[in-house]
Design a protein around this motif. Structure first.
Motif, PDB file in Angstrom:
ATOM      1  N   LYS A  19       0.807  -1.221   0.000  1.00  0.00           N
ATOM      2  CA  LYS A  19       0.000   0.000   0.000  1.00  0.00           C
ATOM      3  C   LYS A  19       0.841   1.272   0.000  1.00  0.00           C
ATOM      4  O   LYS A  19       0.327   2.365  -0.219  1.00  0.00           O
ATOM      5  N   ILE A  20       2.145   1.132   0.267  1.00  0.00           N
ATOM      6  CA  ILE A  20       3.018   2.311   0.416  1.00  0.00           C
ATOM      7  C   ILE A  20       3.498   2.770  -0.956  1.00  0.00           C
ATOM      8  O   ILE A  20       4.228   2.059  -1.647  1.00  0.00           O
ATOM      9  N   VAL A  21       3.120   3.979  -1.353  1.00  0.00           N
ATOM     10  CA  VAL A  21       3.500   4.481  -2.678  1.00  0.00           C
ATOM     11  C   VAL A  21       4.668   5.455  -2.629  1.00  0.00           C
ATOM     12  O   VAL A  21       5.348   5.668  -3.637  1.00  0.00           O
ATOM     13  N   GLY A  22       4.910   6.079  -1.457  1.00  0.00           N
ATOM     14  CA  GLY A  22       5.981   7.069  -1.372  1.00  0.00           C
ATOM     15  C   GLY A  22       6.638   7.086  -0.008  1.00  0.00           C
ATOM     16  O   GLY A  22       5.979   6.894   1.015  1.00  0.00           O
ATOM     17  N   VAL A  23       7.975   7.297   0.007  1.00  0.00           N
ATOM     18  CA  VAL A  23       8.744   7.411   1.245  1.00  0.00           C
ATOM     19  C   VAL A  23       9.804   8.491   1.048  1.00  0.00           C
ATOM     20  O   VAL A  23      10.008   8.981  -0.062  1.00  0.00           O
ATOM     21  N   THR A  24      10.509   8.849   2.128  1.00  0.00           N
ATOM     22  CA  THR A  24      11.570   9.844   2.000  1.00  0.00           C
ATOM     23  C   THR A  24      12.921   9.170   1.751  1.00  0.00           C
ATOM     24  O   THR A  24      13.063   7.962   1.928  1.00  0.00           O
ATOM     25  N   LYS A  25      13.901   9.970   1.393  1.00  0.00           N
ATOM     26  CA  LYS A  25      15.248   9.443   1.147  1.00  0.00           C
ATOM     27  C   LYS A  25      15.919   8.963   2.429  1.00  0.00           C
ATOM     28  O   LYS A  25      16.921   8.250   2.383  1.00  0.00           O
ATOM     29  N   PHE A  26      15.348   9.334   3.584  1.00  0.00           N
ATOM     30  CA  PHE A  26      15.903   8.908   4.859  1.00  0.00           C
ATOM     31  C   PHE A  26      15.235   7.649   5.400  1.00  0.00           C
ATOM     32  O   PHE A  26      15.581   7.184   6.497  1.00  0.00           O
ATOM     33  N   CYS A  27      14.294   7.096   4.658  1.00  0.00           N
ATOM     34  CA  CYS A  27      13.593   5.887   5.101  1.00  0.00           C
ATOM     35  C   CYS A  27      14.457   4.666   4.792  1.00  0.00           C
ATOM     36  O   CYS A  27      14.279   3.993   3.764  1.00  0.00           O
ATOM     37  N   THR A  28      15.385   4.377   5.685  1.00  0.00           N
ATOM     38  CA  THR A  28      16.394   3.334   5.455  1.00  0.00           C
ATOM     39  C   THR A  28      15.989   1.959   5.969  1.00  0.00           C
ATOM     40  O   THR A  28      16.681   0.974   5.706  1.00  0.00           O
ATOM     41  N   HIS A  29      14.917   1.882   6.729  1.00  0.00           N
ATOM     42  CA  HIS A  29      14.424   0.595   7.238  1.00  0.00           C
ATOM     43  C   HIS A  29      12.984   0.414   6.808  1.00  0.00           C
ATOM     44  O   HIS A  29      12.188   1.337   6.975  1.00  0.00           O
ATOM     45  N   PRO A  30      12.646  -0.761   6.254  1.00  0.00           N
ATOM     46  CA  PRO A  30      13.553  -1.832   5.875  1.00  0.00           C
ATOM     47  C   PRO A  30      14.399  -1.441   4.667  1.00  0.00           C
ATOM     48  O   PRO A  30      14.149  -0.407   4.026  1.00  0.00           O
ATOM     49  N   ALA A  31      15.375  -2.267   4.342  1.00  0.00           N
ATOM     50  CA  ALA A  31      16.322  -1.938   3.274  1.00  0.00           C
ATOM     51  C   ALA A  31      15.640  -1.703   1.933  1.00  0.00           C
ATOM     52  O   ALA A  31      16.104  -0.902   1.125  1.00  0.00           O
ATOM     53  N   GLU A  32      14.516  -2.386   1.707  1.00  0.00           N
ATOM     54  CA  GLU A  32      13.839  -2.282   0.412  1.00  0.00           C
ATOM     55  C   GLU A  32      12.838  -1.131   0.331  1.00  0.00           C
ATOM     56  O   GLU A  32      12.196  -0.942  -0.709  1.00  0.00           O
ATOM     57  N   ALA A  33      12.712  -0.355   1.396  1.00  0.00           N
ATOM     58  CA  ALA A  33      11.693   0.697   1.421  1.00  0.00           C
ATOM     59  C   ALA A  33      11.823   1.657   0.249  1.00  0.00           C
ATOM     60  O   ALA A  33      10.825   2.037  -0.379  1.00  0.00           O
ATOM     61  N   ARG A  34      13.043   2.066  -0.079  1.00  0.00           N
ATOM     62  CA  ARG A  34      13.238   3.076  -1.117  1.00  0.00           C
ATOM     63  C   ARG A  34      13.257   2.490  -2.527  1.00  0.00           C
ATOM     64  O   ARG A  34      13.366   3.231  -3.502  1.00  0.00           O
ATOM     65  N   THR A  35      13.149   1.174  -2.626  1.00  0.00           N
ATOM     66  CA  THR A  35      13.039   0.559  -3.953  1.00  0.00           C
ATOM     67  C   THR A  35      11.607   0.117  -4.239  1.00  0.00           C
ATOM     68  O   THR A  35      11.179   0.103  -5.382  1.00  0.00           O
ATOM     69  N   LYS A  36      10.856  -0.192  -3.193  1.00  0.00           N
ATOM     70  CA  LYS A  36       9.462  -0.610  -3.375  1.00  0.00           C
ATOM     71  C   LYS A  36       8.527   0.581  -3.548  1.00  0.00           C
ATOM     72  O   LYS A  36       7.433   0.450  -4.089  1.00  0.00           O
ATOM     73  N   ALA A  37       8.963   1.753  -3.064  1.00  0.00           N
ATOM     74  CA  ALA A  37       8.133   2.958  -3.154  1.00  0.00           C
ATOM     75  C   ALA A  37       8.934   4.097  -3.771  1.00  0.00           C
ATOM     76  O   ALA A  37      10.161   4.069  -3.793  1.00  0.00           O
TER      77      ALA A  37
END
Length: 236
Positions: A19-37
């Motif tokens: 359901k997560i479409v967007g995160v910030t560049k500082f969202c380092t946990h979990p590791a895949e957060a910035r690739t899935k959103a």
């Protein structure tokens, strides 16, 4: 969409990754957060065209970690929910509310209950130890009264020597020497304190025990709190 690293991790731990479409560049946990959103900027500098393109049904932020001007602009166009957290009970309430809003109510309630129980079982070993908790260097800045870190210090069995001040004050070397804490805790974030900084503080407070501590376990108020009580017990 999440605008706060600790709340991003919470959403993933609640099983809401899809359901997560967007995160910030500082969202380092979990590791895949910035690739899935999609990465929509930082916590204090949103990329508004990216957010508009994603058209989120709900944006989750935080009063302290995000900036008022940016949040005000988002509120005009999207549903925005802001947390305001300075204590463990407020963090547990946030976990339950986010679970309710995002459709993971039972899982969130179970998580909050588990975290609450872990802190209830955290017993201070002996009298409180006086401590100073540093978050920044040049200038020196510490966590004082009215912060989530201060609440965590107390629960971990420490007495904050700068409790008489508010929020995140700048202090001098002379003030630190006068406060004479038994322990000096150097946070691993937001300033990247390392072993090389210990000697610097030892010159100011030769009698203090000085160490770098895991800043995430003192300041992240989401599901990472599952690890905090055990860490505090070891730290004591």
């Amino acid at each position: 969409m999440s605008l706060v690293p600790s709340q991003t991790e919470l959403l993933f731990d609640l099983g809401l990754a899809e359901k997560i479409v967007g995160v910030t560049k500082f969202c380092t946990h979990p590791a895949e957060a910035r690739t899935k959103a999609t990465v929509i900027g930082g916590t204090k500098n949103f990329i508004f065209p990216k957010i508009a393109a994603l058209s989120p049904d709900l944006i989750i932020g935080n009063k302290e970690e995000n900036y008022r001007v940016g949040i005000d602009e988002l509120i005009v166009r999207f549903p925005v929910w802001l947390s305001d957290i300075n204590t463990l009970p407020e963090a547990l309430d946030m976990i339950r509310r986010v679970g309710f809003l995002a459709g993971a109510k039972e899982r969130a309630q179970a998580l909050a209950a588990a975290i609450d129980a872990s802190f209830a079982a955290l017993a201070a070993d002996g009298p409180e130890t006086s401590a100073a908790y540093f978050i920044w260097r040049k200038p020196y800045m510490v966590a004082a009264t009215g912060t989530f870190i201060d609440d965590m210090l107390r629960r971990a069995g420490f007495r904050n020597v700068f409790a008489g001040q508010s929020r995140y004050p700048e202090i001098t070397a002379a003030q630190l020497a006068a406060a004479a804490p038994q322990r000096i805790l150097l946070s691993s974030e937001p300033y990247p304190f390392g072993e090389k900084h210990i000697a610097e503080f030892r010159e100011i407070c030769p009698a203090a025990a000085i160490e770098v501590v895991n800043g995430e376990l003192f300041s992240w108020y989401g599901s990472r709190l599952q690890q905090s009580a055990a860490y505090f017990s070891q730290l004591r």
